[in-house]
Enzyme design. Structure first.
Site, PDB file in Angstrom:
ATOM      1  N   ASP A 203     102.817   9.868  82.972  1.00  0.00           N
ATOM      2  CA  ASP A 203     102.150  11.109  83.367  1.00  0.00           C
ATOM      3  C   ASP A 203     100.743  10.938  83.964  1.00  0.00           C
ATOM      4  O   ASP A 203     100.404  11.606  84.912  1.00  0.00           O
ATOM      5  CB  ASP A 203     102.056  12.060  82.164  1.00  0.00           C
ATOM      6  CG  ASP A 203     103.410  12.243  81.489  1.00  0.00           C
ATOM      7  OD1 ASP A 203     104.393  11.641  81.942  1.00  0.00           O
ATOM      8  OD2 ASP A 203     103.473  12.978  80.501  1.00  0.00           O
TER       9      ASP A 203
ATOM     10  N   GLU B 109     104.923   5.423  69.546  1.00  0.00           N
ATOM     11  CA  GLU B 109     105.189   5.772  70.943  1.00  0.00           C
ATOM     12  C   GLU B 109     104.632   4.686  71.882  1.00  0.00           C
ATOM     13  O   GLU B 109     105.262   4.300  72.847  1.00  0.00           O
ATOM     14  CB  GLU B 109     104.533   7.126  71.233  1.00  0.00           C
ATOM     15  CG  GLU B 109     104.888   7.739  72.577  1.00  0.00           C
ATOM     16  CD  GLU B 109     104.252   9.118  72.754  1.00  0.00           C
ATOM     17  OE1 GLU B 109     103.455   9.539  71.881  1.00  0.00           O
ATOM     18  OE2 GLU B 109     104.535   9.772  73.780  1.00  0.00           O
TER      19      GLU B 109
HETATM   20  C1  GLC Z   1     105.796  11.821  78.025  1.00  0.00           C
HETATM   21  C2  GLC Z   1     106.042  10.491  78.743  1.00  0.00           C
HETATM   22  C3  GLC Z   1     107.419  10.516  79.379  1.00  0.00           C
HETATM   23  C4  GLC Z   1     108.463  10.811  78.302  1.00  0.00           C
HETATM   24  C5  GLC Z   1     108.126  12.075  77.517  1.00  0.00           C
HETATM   25  C6  GLC Z   1     109.026  12.273  76.318  1.00  0.00           C
HETATM   26  O1  GLC Z   1     105.759  12.864  78.918  1.00  0.00           O
HETATM   27  O2  GLC Z   1     105.055  10.233  79.688  1.00  0.00           O
HETATM   28  O3  GLC Z   1     107.700   9.313  80.030  1.00  0.00           O
HETATM   29  O4  GLC Z   1     109.717  10.931  78.870  1.00  0.00           O
HETATM   30  O5  GLC Z   1     106.796  12.028  77.062  1.00  0.00           O
HETATM   31  O6  GLC Z   1     108.996  11.151  75.487  1.00  0.00           O
END
Ligand code: GLC
Length: 447
Positions: free
Chosen positions: A177, A419
Site C-alpha cells: 500500500d 504480519e
Molecule cells: C494490506 C496489505 C495487503 C494485504 C491486506 C490484507 O492492505 O498491504 O497486501 O492484502 O492488507 O492482508
C-alpha cells in the site's frame, strides 16, 4: 497468546507447523480465511497464499479457499482485491467502495473495485499438485474459465495501448500500500487542494476517523494519516467514475506499470499455460500473444545505469527510480535472462541494501524512506520472501534459496506469525496471528 518475543528459536519445526495451523484455524471463516482479526473479509492474494500453505494439510479446504474467490469475480473478468463480509458492522467499508455502481459487479456480494497481484494461477497449480489426478482435473476445470477471463481482462482493460505491460490504478493493486514508488506518485500527481491544506496546517493527526487499523496496532507501524488520506481519495475518484476504465484513464492523474505486478503476471501466465496443458485445453490465441509480449516488455523496465528494474509511469513513460523490493520480483517472473537474474541475486545479497539481519526488507536500507517498522517502507514480509525464494529456486540458486528459507523460518519461529517483521532485529510487527505468514511458513517448512 503465548509470548514468542524471547531471543532465538523457541519452537521445533513440528511445534511451529502446529502453531501456524492453529492461526489458520482461528482465522477460518468457513469458505475463506481472513488475513487476521484486524482484517475481516476475503482478500485476493491473501487467500492464494493461504491456499498454498493449507494444501499441505487439507487440499480440499485449500481448493475451497481459492474457488470462493470466483463468487466475487466481476462479469468483465476482474478479480476484486476484497470480497466484503456481510453484516451491518461492515456497512461503511462496503459504502466506501460501492461496487454496485459498476454494471459488472456481482449482484449478491459487495467487493472492492480494484484487483491485486494475480498469484491465483500459481495457487491453483500448487493446490492441484496435492490432489489425485481426478480431483485435480475437476478443480483445474472449475478454475480454468475464471482464470482465462481474469487474465484476458488484465490485458483488455489494463493494457489499452498494447504495450505488453499492465497498468495499476491504485497502490492497493500492487499489495504494498505505501511502497515508496507509489507514495512518490501520489504526492506528485494526486493531491487535491484540500489534502494539501490538511498537510500544510498539520491537521493530519485528526484524520483518525478513516483509520481502523491504528486502533489495534501501533500507528508507527502503519501507513501515515497523510498516506491513508491519499489512498482514500484515489478510491473516491475511481468510485465516482463507476470503475469504468475508459473514464478513469481519460483524465487520470497517474497510473503505473508496476514491476512487481507484471512480474507476478508473467509467472502466473506460465502457470495458466500449465493448467491448460494438463487439461488439454487451448488458450485463446490473443491471450497467448499478450502473454509472450509481457515477457518481452518487462525488459523495458530495466535501467542500465543502476542495473535495476523499476516500475514505469504509464503516462510519461518514465521509470520511477525509487528503490523498493519490487526490483527483485523479476526473479519470480522467471522470464529474465540468467545474466539479469545473477545481477538481482547480487542486489539481494548486498548488505547495504537488502541483505540485512532478517532479509528481505520491503525497501533497501539505503532508501531515504527506510523505516524498520513502517509497513511497506522497511519491514520484512513473508510473502515477498516466499516469491523471491520461489524465483531463486527456479533460477538454480539453491543455496541462496535455502538460506533465505532458513532465515525466514527462524524469524517466524522466534517472533511468532506476525504480519511483518523488523529486518534489523526480527521483532514481530503489525497484526499478530497473520494468515499468510502462517500459511507460507507451513509451505517453507515443507520444501
Ligand atoms: C494490506 C496489505 C495487503 C494485504 C491486506 C490484507 O492492505 O498491504 O497486501 O492484502 O492488507 O492482508
Amino acid at each position: 497468546m503465548e509470548d514468542y518475543s524471547a531471543e532465538g528459536p523457541t519452537l521445533t519445526p513440528v511445534d511451529l507447523r502446529t502453531l501456524c495451523l492453529s492461526v489458520l484455524k482461528e482465522n477460518d471463516r468457513g469458505n475463506h480465511t481472513s488475513p487476521a482479526k484486524l482484517y475481516p473479509h476475503q482478500w485476493l492474494w491473501d487467500s492464494c497464499f493461504v491456499a498454498i500453505g493449507l494444501r499441505h494439510e487439507d487440499p480440499q479446504r485449500a481448493a475451497l479457499e481459492v474457488a470462493n474467490l470466483v463468487h466475487g469475480q466481476w462479469a468483465n473478468g476482474m478479480m476484486p482485491h476484497m470480497i466484503f463480509s456481510k453484516g451491518r458492522e461492515y456497512r461503511l467499508e462496503r459504502e466506501a467502495w460501492r461496487s454496485w455502481l459498476s454494471p459488472f459487479a456481482p449482484d449478491k456480494l459487495s467487493t472492492s473495485g480494484i484487483t491485486q497481484p494475480p498469484v491465483l494461477a500459481d495457487a491453483v497449480v500448487k493446490v492441484g499438485a496435492k490432489m489425485n489426478a481426478t480431483d485435480r482435473r475437476e478443480f483445474y476445470h472449475y478454475m480454468y474459465d475464471p482464470l482465462v477471463a481474469y487474465h484476458t481482462w488484465l490485458y483488455a482493460e489494463r493494457d489499452p495501448h498494447k504495450e505488453g505491460l499492465t497498468l495499476q490504478i491504485h497502490p492497493n493493486e500492487v499489495g504494498m500500500d505505501n511502497t515508496p514508488p507509489w507514495v512518490q506518485q501520489l504526492y506528485e500527481h494526486s493531491r487535491p487542494w484540500w489534502i494539501a491544506m490538511i498537510e500544510k496546517l498539520h491537521l493530519d493527526p485528526f484524520i483518525n476517523f478513516i483509520r481502523r487499523d491504528t486502533r489495534r496496532v501501533n500507528p508507527g507501524q502503519r501507513i501515515s494519516n497523510m498516506e491513508a488520506l491519499l489512498l482514500w481519495d484515489v478510491v473516491r475518484r475511481l468510485r465516482r467514475k463507476h470503475y469504468d476504465i475508459d473514464k478513469i484513464l481519460h483524465r487520470t492523474l497517474f497510473a503505473t506499470e508496476d514491476v512487481m505486478f507484471n512480474s507476478i503476471l508473467i509467472r502466473n501466465n506460465t502457470q495458466l499455460h500449465n493448467i491448460a496443458s494438463f487439461l488439454k485445453y487451448k488458450l485463446p490465441a490473443e491471450l497467448v500473444a499478450n502473454m509472450k509480449h509481457t515477457e518481452e516488455a518487462i525488459k523495458e523496465l530495466y535501467d542500465t545505469g543502476t542495473k535495476q528494474y523499476y516500475s514505469r509511469d504509464f503516462i510519461t513513460h518514465k521509470l520511477i527510480k525509487e528503490p523498493s523490493i519490487g526490483a527483485l520480483m523479476p526473479l519470480y517472473a522467471g522470464s529474465i535472462s540468467k545474466e539479469r537474474a545473477a545481477e538481482l541475486v547480487g542486489l539481494l545479497k548486498d548488505h547495504k541494501q537488502f541483505w540485512l539481519h532478517h532479509p528481505v526488507p520491503s525497501v533497501p536500507l539505503s532508501s531515504k524512506y527506510f523505516d524498520a517498522e513502517r509497513y511497506w517502507q522497511g519491514p520484512t514480509w513473508v510473502n515477498t520472501n516466499w516469491l523471491i525464494i520461489d524465483g531463486l529456486e527456479r533460477y538454480g540458486y539453491k543455496v541462496e534459496a535455502a538460506d533465505l528459507r532458513a532465515r525466514t523460518i527462524a524469524m517466524v519461529t522466534s517472533a511468532g506469525p506476525y504480519e511483518y517483521f523488523s529486518p534489523i532485529d526480527g521483532k514481530g510487527l503489525g497484526a499478530e496471528n497473520f494468515s499468510w505468514t502462517a500459511a507460507l511458513t507451513i509451505d517453507l517448512l515443507a520444501q
